[in-house]
Design a protein around this motif. Structure first.
Motif, PDB file in Angstrom:
ATOM      1  N   ILE A   1      -1.972   7.631   5.320  1.00  0.00           N
ATOM      2  CA  ILE A   1      -1.781   7.324   3.901  1.00  0.00           C
ATOM      3  C   ILE A   1      -0.290   7.090   3.634  1.00  0.00           C
ATOM      4  O   ILE A   1       0.087   6.270   2.815  1.00  0.00           O
ATOM      5  N   ILE A   2       0.548   7.827   4.371  1.00  0.00           N
ATOM      6  CA  ILE A   2       2.002   7.740   4.251  1.00  0.00           C
ATOM      7  C   ILE A   2       2.547   7.304   5.609  1.00  0.00           C
ATOM      8  O   ILE A   2       2.112   7.827   6.637  1.00  0.00           O
ATOM      9  N   SER A   3       3.514   6.396   5.613  1.00  0.00           N
ATOM     10  CA  SER A   3       4.086   5.980   6.898  1.00  0.00           C
ATOM     11  C   SER A   3       4.891   7.135   7.496  1.00  0.00           C
ATOM     12  O   SER A   3       5.552   7.884   6.770  1.00  0.00           O
ATOM     13  N   PRO A   4       4.848   7.283   8.833  1.00  0.00           N
ATOM     14  CA  PRO A   4       5.619   8.358   9.475  1.00  0.00           C
ATOM     15  C   PRO A   4       7.113   8.282   9.171  1.00  0.00           C
ATOM     16  O   PRO A   4       7.770   9.308   9.039  1.00  0.00           O
ATOM     17  N   LYS A   5       7.649   7.069   9.031  1.00  0.00           N
ATOM     18  CA  LYS A   5       9.076   6.905   8.735  1.00  0.00           C
ATOM     19  C   LYS A   5       9.416   7.518   7.379  1.00  0.00           C
ATOM     20  O   LYS A   5      10.394   8.254   7.236  1.00  0.00           O
ATOM     21  N   ILE A   6       8.610   7.236   6.363  1.00  0.00           N
ATOM     22  CA  ILE A   6       8.834   7.802   5.027  1.00  0.00           C
ATOM     23  C   ILE A   6       8.629   9.316   5.063  1.00  0.00           C
ATOM     24  O   ILE A   6       9.390  10.072   4.463  1.00  0.00           O
TER      25      ILE A   6
END
Length: 94
Positions: free
Chosen positions: A45-50
């Motif tokens: 749901i959320i990018s690992p980078k963010i």
């Protein structure tokens, strides 16, 4: 839209999302043999980078908060010590 049907997301729920790896698609499984980490277990749901950026930012804010609390405590102790010394000086001059 939130899972409760609202047009906005609760701040606490968003913070929870940024502190749990399940939202980046990872999973941890605890067994009697130990803990296993599965990357890309399910769609993120959320990018690992963010997620990583937010985690670093959160640790930074916690460190600043801790330092501020230490400074305030130090000032409180110094003010108390100054008040005690001032009171003693007043009683000595009386």
């Amino acid at each position: 839209m939130s899972k409760w049907g609202r047009d906005y997301w609760n701040k606490r729920y968003i913070e929870k999302m940024f502190s749990n790896v399940k939202y980046i698609g990872d999973s941890y499984v605890n067994t009697t043999e130990g803990e296993y980490h599965y990357s890309n277990h399910h769609p993120a749901i959320i990018s690992p980078k963010i997620f990583d950026h937010r985690s670093i930012h959160k640790k930074y804010l916690e460190a600043i908060s801790s330092k501020i609390q230490m400074v305030l405590l130090r000032e409180s102790i110094l003010n108390t010590a100054e008040n005690v010394l001032f009171t003693k000086l007043l009683t000595l001059n009386s």
